[in-house]
Structure formats: structure tokens, C-alpha cells
Design a protein around this motif. Structure first.
Motif, short mmCIF file in Angstrom:
data_model
loop_
_atom_site.label_atom_id
_atom_site.label_comp_id
_atom_site.label_asym_id
_atom_site.label_seq_id
_atom_site.Cartn_x
_atom_site.Cartn_y
_atom_site.Cartn_z
N LEU A 11 39.14 37.31 41.88
CA LEU A 11 40.10 37.89 40.94
C LEU A 11 39.77 37.41 39.54
O LEU A 11 39.57 36.21 39.31
CB LEU A 11 41.53 37.47 41.29
N ASP A 12 39.73 38.35 38.60
CA ASP A 12 39.54 37.95 37.21
C ASP A 12 40.88 37.50 36.63
O ASP A 12 41.90 37.46 37.31
CB ASP A 12 38.87 39.06 36.40
N SER A 13 40.88 37.15 35.35
CA SER A 13 42.08 36.58 34.74
C SER A 13 43.24 37.56 34.67
O SER A 13 44.40 37.15 34.54
CB SER A 13 41.76 36.08 33.33
N SER A 14 42.94 38.87 34.80
CA SER A 14 44.00 39.87 34.78
C SER A 14 44.50 40.21 36.18
O SER A 14 45.41 41.03 36.34
CB SER A 14 43.51 41.15 34.10
N GLY A 15 43.90 39.58 37.22
CA GLY A 15 44.30 39.84 38.59
C GLY A 15 43.56 40.98 39.25
O GLY A 15 43.90 41.37 40.36
#
Length: 337
Positions: free
Chosen positions: A198-202
Motif C-alpha cells: 500500500l502506498d501512502s494514499s492506501g
């Protein structure tokens, strides 16, 4: 719903993706996916979520009953089903069955009285508890025939890291800056480990780890996110991705960067979750009413093999970021199903 034997030849649309979220020019069709049968775990109102398939054609999976209770199951190659798989220490109605070997050893996870994820192996009717040493939570998500296994663990930070266990030795890895990294499967040759982060934005993105320990990411057919669920000894990979409209599509992937998509006819949600060396695939789809059903399919023809495009590569170590909210994870669960 009774199992239906249907033979649906879906011409595969072959794409290459030189950049994340970008479709390249369509290539000639070289293979397609044929649905063999659909199935549901017995009982009224059950949602059926197949996870992996072994060389014998046995499928391991999860079913969710009308009350939301989650249990594991095995659908044997003759079409019969096991009794519900319930880990003895499951206190909240949450036992998942995730992987299965050719000898029918099953791995998975459950939630215990402490509210954390813990894992198990089931062989010959006997459950064996497993947790990564020192971890707050452990999810074993895939296992190969040599008893190597893969998954994710929380070391206590709330940030799940991926891991593989080879001969009892644990190796962990994470995509830099990721809010979560999970390994979903490892093949018998140990050449590939596949999963997602998951990236920082989900948003989830596919990732695979090669035999040299190099991470390859992001593996994304579209900007909506992707998950790699299963891999076989031919390095054939299956998963799903979401498009810009929110529809989810199954996809078949050949390293380093070629894939074709598959949609169950009439469905806006298709997921390919496991693949055997024989090219048999287990997956799930949602019908028009939103009910979730399992299916068994197979690869027909020649999968894509042309190597074009690029993806990011990195040899990495864990990187801590803000813990994620499990309820916000794409797919509605942690880990994805």
C-alpha cells in the motif's frame, strides 16, 4: 447455487505496461482463459472466496456466511468440500485458509482473543500454531510443496512487513515508504515471491521478489491499484486490478511486465487468486445481485512472453510510515482476499 459446467472462451487482451497506470498498444492474442465450472461452499447465503490451488486440483479458500462469520474450506479435485476449517483459538468467527500443498497441508490466519492476527498450519486434522518470533501479528498467506511459506507480520509498529520462511530462516522485506507490504505466494523453485503493498494514499500495487532478492514494483495494469495473489513454477502470476471506474478485473501476468485481463461474463468484479503448474486457475466473481461465487478456469494457448517495458527495482529494507487503517484497504479486508 449448484455448480454449473460452463465453457466460456474469453479472448485475452494482451497488454504491456512500460509505466505505472499506462496501457501500451494492444498486442496479438496469444492465449485465453476458459472457465470450467463455478461453485459455492454449501449452505444458504454463503460468499465463496477461493484462494489457492495445488497440483492435484484441490482448492483452498474462505467462505463468509450470512452472519459474517468467516471460515476456511477445501474444495477437493472431485468437487466435494471439506468441513469448515476453524482454528481452535479463533474467538471471533474469523479463520481464513490461504494456501495448500500437494499433500494437502493448509496454511492460513485467524484472530485470537488478543484481537491480533495469528497463523496456523493444518495437516492430517492437526493444527499447528505459527507466529513470526516477536511479532504482534502474523499472516501466513502462501506455502509451497517444500514447506517454504510467505506472508506478512507486524513487528509491533502497526506496519506489516512481508516475509518468507526458507528452511526455518525468516527473511523480511518491504517496499520503501509503504504503509504495508505482504507476500502472498512463493513457488516451488523459490524464483518468485508475489504480493502487494500500500502506498501512502492506501492504494495497493503489485510487487514481486526475484531469486536474487530484488523487488520489482509497481506492477499495475491501471491507476486504480493491483494485487498479485498466486504464482506457479512457470513463473505465471495471477491477481486483480481496479480500473478508474472502480471495476475490478482479473489478470494473468508474466514477468517482467506482460499481462492480459480476464472478466467473468457480466461481472464488474473478477479476481484470479491461485494458479497451478498445469495452468488451472481459481478465482471469484460477483454476480448482478452482489453475491460472491468461486470458479475454476484454465489457461488455453500460449501465455504472453515478450519482455518489454520497465518497472521500478530495489533492494530494500523495512521503512516505517504512519500505520494504516485496515477498514480503508482496497478489497475491504486486511490482507486482501
Amino acid at each position: 447455487m449448484k455448480p454449473k459446467h460452463i465453457f466460456i472462451s474469453i479472448l485475452a487482451v494482451l497488454f504491456v505496461f512500460p509505466l505505472m497506470g499506462t496501457f501500451a498498444q494492444q498486442a496479438p492474442n496469444s492465449g485465453f482463459i476458459e472457465v470450467i465450472t463455478t461453485f459455492d461452499y454449501p449452505g444458504t447465503g454463503n460468499s465463496t472466496l477461493p484462494q489457492k490451488i495445488n497440483k492435484r486440483g484441490d482448492i483452498v479458500g474462505i467462505y463468509v456466511d450470512s452472519l459474517g462469520v468467516q471460515r476456511g474450506f477445501v474444495r477437493f479435485s472431485d468437487g466435494t468440500f471439506s468441513a469448515p476449517i476453524v482454528e481452535p483459538n479463533d474467538t471471533v468467527g474469523f479463520t481464513h485458509a490461504r494456501g495448500i500443498t500437494n499433500s494437502r497441508t493448509v496454511c492460513g490466519e485467524y484472530i485470537g482473543s488478543d484481537g491480533n492476527d495469528h497463523s496456523y498450519f493444518l495437516s492430517g486434522g492437526t493444527f499447528t500454531e505459527y507466529n513470526v518470533p516477536g511479532a504482534l501479528g502474523t499472516d501466513v498467506l502462501g506455502i509451497n510443496d517444500a514447506a517454504a511459506f510467505a506472508g506478512g507480520f507486524d513487528p509491533g509498529s502497526g506496519i506489516f512487513q512481508a516475509f518468507i520462511s526458507l528452511g526455518g530462516a525468516i527473511t523480511s522485506f518491504s517496499v520503501p515508504g509503504a504503509a504495508l507490504t505482504l507476500a502472498f505466494d512463493i513457488n516451488n523453485s523459490k524464483q518468485l515471491v508475489v504480493g502487494y503493498y500500500l502506498d501512502s494514499s492506501g492504494t495497493p500495487h503489485g510487487v514481486f521478489r526475484d531469486a536474487n532478492g530484488t523487488l520489482h514494483f509497481p506492477i499495475d495494469p491501471s491507476t486504480g491499484g493491483a494485487v498479485l495473489f498466486g504464482v506457479n513454477d512457470r513463473n505465471w502470476v495471477v491477481g486483480r486490478y481496479a480500473d478508474a471506474s472502480g471495476a475490478s478485473h482479473g489478470f494473468f501476468f508474466v514477468t517482467p511486465n506482460n499481462f492480459f485481463t480476464f472478466d467473468y461474463p457480466g461481472s464488474t468484479f473478477t479476481s484470479l487468486n491461485g494458479i497451478s503448474d498445469q495452468g488451472l486457475i481459481c478465482g471469484r466473481y460477483n454476480d448482478a445481485s452482489g453475491a460472491v461465487h468461486g470458479f475454476l478456469a484454465r489457461i488455453i494457448g500460449t501465455p504472453p512472453t515478450k519482455n518489454t517495458g520497465t518497472e521500478m527495482k530495489a533492494n530494500v529494507s523495512p521503512s516505517k510510515v504512519t500505520p494504516f487503517n485496515p477498514s480503508s484497504v482496497w478489497g475491504g479486508a486486511m490482507p486482501a482476499r
